[in-house]
Design a protein around this motif. Sequence first.
Motif, short mmCIF file in Angstrom:
data_model
loop_
_atom_site.label_atom_id
_atom_site.label_comp_id
_atom_site.label_asym_id
_atom_site.label_seq_id
_atom_site.Cartn_x
_atom_site.Cartn_y
_atom_site.Cartn_z
N UNK A 36 10.06 20.06 -4.73
CA UNK A 36 8.62 20.05 -4.97
C UNK A 36 7.95 19.00 -4.08
N UNK A 37 6.69 19.26 -3.73
CA UNK A 37 5.92 18.34 -2.89
C UNK A 37 4.52 18.18 -3.44
N UNK A 38 4.03 16.94 -3.38
CA UNK A 38 2.67 16.62 -3.77
C UNK A 38 2.11 15.67 -2.72
N UNK A 39 0.80 15.50 -2.75
CA UNK A 39 0.16 14.47 -1.93
C UNK A 39 -0.66 13.60 -2.87
N UNK A 40 -0.80 12.32 -2.52
CA UNK A 40 -1.56 11.42 -3.39
C UNK A 40 -3.03 11.82 -3.46
N UNK A 41 -3.58 12.28 -2.35
CA UNK A 41 -4.99 12.69 -2.30
C UNK A 41 -5.05 14.04 -1.59
N UNK A 42 -5.75 14.98 -2.18
CA UNK A 42 -5.95 16.27 -1.52
C UNK A 42 -4.99 17.34 -2.00
N UNK A 43 -4.95 18.41 -1.23
CA UNK A 43 -4.15 19.58 -1.53
C UNK A 43 -2.93 19.61 -0.61
N UNK A 44 -1.70 19.79 -1.16
CA UNK A 44 -0.52 19.81 -0.30
C UNK A 44 -0.50 20.96 0.70
N UNK A 45 -1.35 21.97 0.50
CA UNK A 45 -1.42 23.07 1.46
C UNK A 45 -2.28 22.77 2.66
N UNK A 46 -3.10 21.71 2.56
CA UNK A 46 -3.94 21.29 3.68
C UNK A 46 -3.17 20.37 4.61
N UNK A 47 -3.57 20.28 5.87
CA UNK A 47 -2.91 19.33 6.78
C UNK A 47 -3.17 17.89 6.33
N UNK A 48 -2.13 17.07 6.31
CA UNK A 48 -2.28 15.66 6.00
C UNK A 48 -2.53 14.89 7.30
N UNK A 49 -3.00 13.65 7.12
CA UNK A 49 -3.35 12.78 8.24
C UNK A 49 -2.51 11.51 8.20
N UNK A 50 -2.52 10.75 9.28
CA UNK A 50 -1.87 9.45 9.29
C UNK A 50 -2.48 8.60 8.18
N UNK A 51 -1.62 7.92 7.43
CA UNK A 51 -2.04 7.10 6.30
C UNK A 51 -1.85 7.79 4.96
N UNK A 52 -1.73 9.12 4.95
CA UNK A 52 -1.52 9.86 3.71
C UNK A 52 -0.11 9.63 3.17
N UNK A 63 10.81 10.70 -3.77
CA UNK A 63 10.60 9.95 -2.54
C UNK A 63 9.11 9.91 -2.22
N UNK A 64 8.59 8.71 -1.95
CA UNK A 64 7.21 8.54 -1.50
C UNK A 64 7.27 8.21 -0.02
N UNK A 65 6.58 9.01 0.78
CA UNK A 65 6.59 8.81 2.22
C UNK A 65 5.17 8.77 2.74
N UNK A 66 4.90 7.79 3.59
CA UNK A 66 3.58 7.63 4.21
C UNK A 66 3.66 8.08 5.66
N UNK A 67 2.72 8.93 6.06
CA UNK A 67 2.64 9.35 7.46
C UNK A 67 2.05 8.18 8.24
N UNK A 68 2.73 7.75 9.29
CA UNK A 68 2.26 6.59 10.05
C UNK A 68 1.78 6.95 11.46
N UNK A 69 2.19 8.09 11.97
CA UNK A 69 1.74 8.48 13.31
C UNK A 69 1.82 9.99 13.45
N UNK A 70 0.78 10.56 14.02
CA UNK A 70 0.76 11.99 14.33
C UNK A 70 0.26 12.17 15.76
N UNK A 71 0.99 12.95 16.53
CA UNK A 71 0.54 13.38 17.86
C UNK A 71 0.59 14.90 17.80
#
Length: 143
Positions: A36-52, A63-71
Amino acid sequence: MTFTYSVTAHSGANPEVVYSALVRAGTWPLWSPIDAAEVEVGDPGDPQQAGDTRIFRTGRAVSHERIVELVTDRRFVYENVNGPFRFYRGSVELAQPREGGTDIVWSARFAPKLPLSGPLWRWYLTRFMRRMVEGLARYAEDG
């Protein structure tokens, strides 16, 4: 002491398709061993951003994971912010070879909290992440 792992796969899909699956936490249970997957803010079906921050459940493990860089279409970098590691930084690199598709390299550098557990974690993570990268490659081709 720090440890690393690196696993690779090739997908017949273009990098844009592979990247799109990576930045949408909601797709991860479809192509990986994650339950299963969740996001702290928003909808898990939407694209997440750095910092999410994304929350993944596999069995009883969370597991809690923070996105730190996206290219876009090239790189996805994250850090584990809880769990058995003093630090954990993972990276998914995407490259488009001349013959098409996407080469995917999923790697990480980590240091476990428990002394002497590094070799066991490297063994486990290499096996687990091999399933992740192969599942991602297949999912992108089928999507």
